[in-house]
Design an enzyme around this catalytic site. Structure first.
Site, PDB file in Angstrom:
ATOM      1  N   LYS A  55       7.310  -6.134   3.917  1.00 13.25           N
ATOM      2  CA  LYS A  55       7.358  -4.859   3.196  1.00 13.25           C
ATOM      3  C   LYS A  55       8.234  -3.855   3.930  1.00 13.25           C
ATOM      4  O   LYS A  55       9.002  -3.102   3.319  1.00 13.25           O
ATOM      5  CB  LYS A  55       5.943  -4.299   3.020  1.00 13.25           C
ATOM      6  CG  LYS A  55       5.036  -5.124   2.116  1.00 13.25           C
ATOM      7  CD  LYS A  55       3.654  -4.515   2.062  1.00 13.25           C
ATOM      8  CE  LYS A  55       2.665  -5.418   1.334  1.00 13.25           C
ATOM      9  NZ  LYS A  55       2.985  -5.640  -0.072  1.00 13.25           N
ATOM     10  N   GLN A  99      -3.819  -3.269   4.130  1.00 14.77           N
ATOM     11  CA  GLN A  99      -3.618  -4.704   3.977  1.00 14.77           C
ATOM     12  C   GLN A  99      -4.948  -5.443   4.037  1.00 14.77           C
ATOM     13  O   GLN A  99      -5.746  -5.241   4.949  1.00 14.77           O
ATOM     14  CB  GLN A  99      -2.671  -5.219   5.068  1.00 14.77           C
ATOM     15  CG  GLN A  99      -2.375  -6.701   4.976  1.00 14.77           C
ATOM     16  CD  GLN A  99      -1.634  -7.080   3.705  1.00 14.77           C
ATOM     17  OE1 GLN A  99      -0.852  -6.307   3.175  1.00 14.77           O
ATOM     18  NE2 GLN A  99      -1.903  -8.270   3.217  1.00 14.77           N
ATOM     19  N   ASP A 122      -0.191   1.070  -4.485  1.00 14.71           N
ATOM     20  CA  ASP A 122      -0.458  -0.129  -5.278  1.00 14.71           C
ATOM     21  C   ASP A 122      -0.751   0.188  -6.742  1.00 14.71           C
ATOM     22  O   ASP A 122      -0.756  -0.706  -7.580  1.00 14.71           O
ATOM     23  CB  ASP A 122      -1.660  -0.883  -4.706  1.00 14.71           C
ATOM     24  CG  ASP A 122      -1.259  -1.842  -3.595  1.00 14.71           C
ATOM     25  OD1 ASP A 122      -0.142  -2.366  -3.640  1.00 14.71           O
ATOM     26  OD2 ASP A 122      -2.079  -2.060  -2.693  1.00 14.71           O
TER      27      ASP A 122
END
Length: 312
Positions: A55, A99, A122
């Protein structure tokens, strides 16, 4: 050998998205508001560490600042909550993720619910999902958003088409069904789950099949209507390598399809970047904000119970 389905190239599509973001990032940086993606990683899980590193490599490609918080696996619950609070308050952080998985002694629901919905990169905070249900503007979940962009970019009709979505998880299936049935899409959607008696009966009449079940080679060639579009979302790691939900022989029947890797995965990562940039743009124009912080925190960012998502 007969004809083969056209492969939908997620890597190429993701590159186009990132190229389009670079100018927007430069404009924000010029105004002193460079976007920043934050990540919270707890523990030493190799897969999670590699995923987070990917990422941040994506961030470097488009000029997004990286904000990393790494904690030992022995970190206390309050330490993780403090990390969330730190990114909530950090003006350099436009959006962030926690995460998963977290160590077992950490209350995952409480941690994820502590994320400010205005920094929910998200798009899975209950405030944002609720706005999606109501048809209001909000940060959209990354994988469903990436799927829609892949379909549009490859001239797959959406409005009026019959979709079959296999998997009803929070991360893909349920939000994807909501997005496909918005007035802007107006698709007809059948949702299948592990209690569906005859999944193939639904896939055989679908114009588009999206498999997000996390069951290797679940979707067989005889399940597919000739010429249909088939997207493989879920993945399974085996000794043979990464296997997708769609059997490779589907390419002999489908019109267009994505393979186990290089399809939906790269677009999921690209949509995370897009969400971060849009959150930065929204913060630069507070009058246009579409979300607000709420004291009611509910659990949303939980992976589909059955599906592991592609990472690239």
């Amino acid at each position: 050998m007969g004809r083969k389905a056209t492969v939908i190239d997620g890597n190429r599509a993701a590159s186009g998205v990132k190229d389009g973001l670079k100018g927007r990032v430069e404009a924000l940086a010029g105004a002193g508001r460079r976007p920043g993606l934050g990540t919270i990683l707890v523990g030493d899980d190799a897969g999670s560490r590699a995923y987070v590193a990917g990422k941040h490599r994506d961030c470097a490609e488009v000029g997004i600042e990286s904000l990393r918080i790494e904690l030992r696996a022995s970190a206390k619950h309050d330490d993780v909550l403090a990390a969330v609070a730190q990114l909530n308050a950090d003006p350099r952080c436009s959006g962030f993720i926690v995460q998963l998985p977290l160590p077992r002694h950490i209350d995952t629901h409480e941690v994820l619910n502590a994320v400010d919905p205005d920094k929910d990169a998200d798009g899975l905070h209950p405030t944002n999902l609720g706005r999606l249900v109501l048809g209001q503007p909000a940060t959209l979940p990354c994988t469903p958003r990436g799927i829609l962009e892949l379909l549009r970019g490859n001239d797959v009709p959406i409005t009026g088409s019959q979709f079959c979505v296999i998997g009803c998880g929070t991360t893909v299936g349920r939000p994807l069904g909501l997005m496909l049935t918005r007035p802007s899409e107006h698709a007809t959607v059948t949702m299948c789950n592990d209690a569906t008696i005859d999944v193939a009966a639904h896939t055989r009449v679908a114009d588009v099949v999206i498999a997000a079940a996390g069951v290797a080679h679940l979707v067989k060639p005889f399940w597919i209507k000739p010429g249909a579009t088939v997207l493989s979302v879920g993945i399974t790691r085996t000794v043979e390598g990464i296997l997708g939900d769609v059997h490779p022989d589907v390419e002999q029947v489908a019109g267009k399809w994505t393979q186990a890797t290089g399809g939906v995965g790269p677009m999921t990562r690209a949509m995370l970047l897009k969400n971060v940039v849009e959150l930065a743009e929204r913060a630069a124009s507070p009058g246009d904000s579409t979300t607000s912080t709420t004291s009611t925190r509910m659990s949303t960012r939980v992976m589909d119970g059955t599906a592991r998502l592609p990472q690239g």
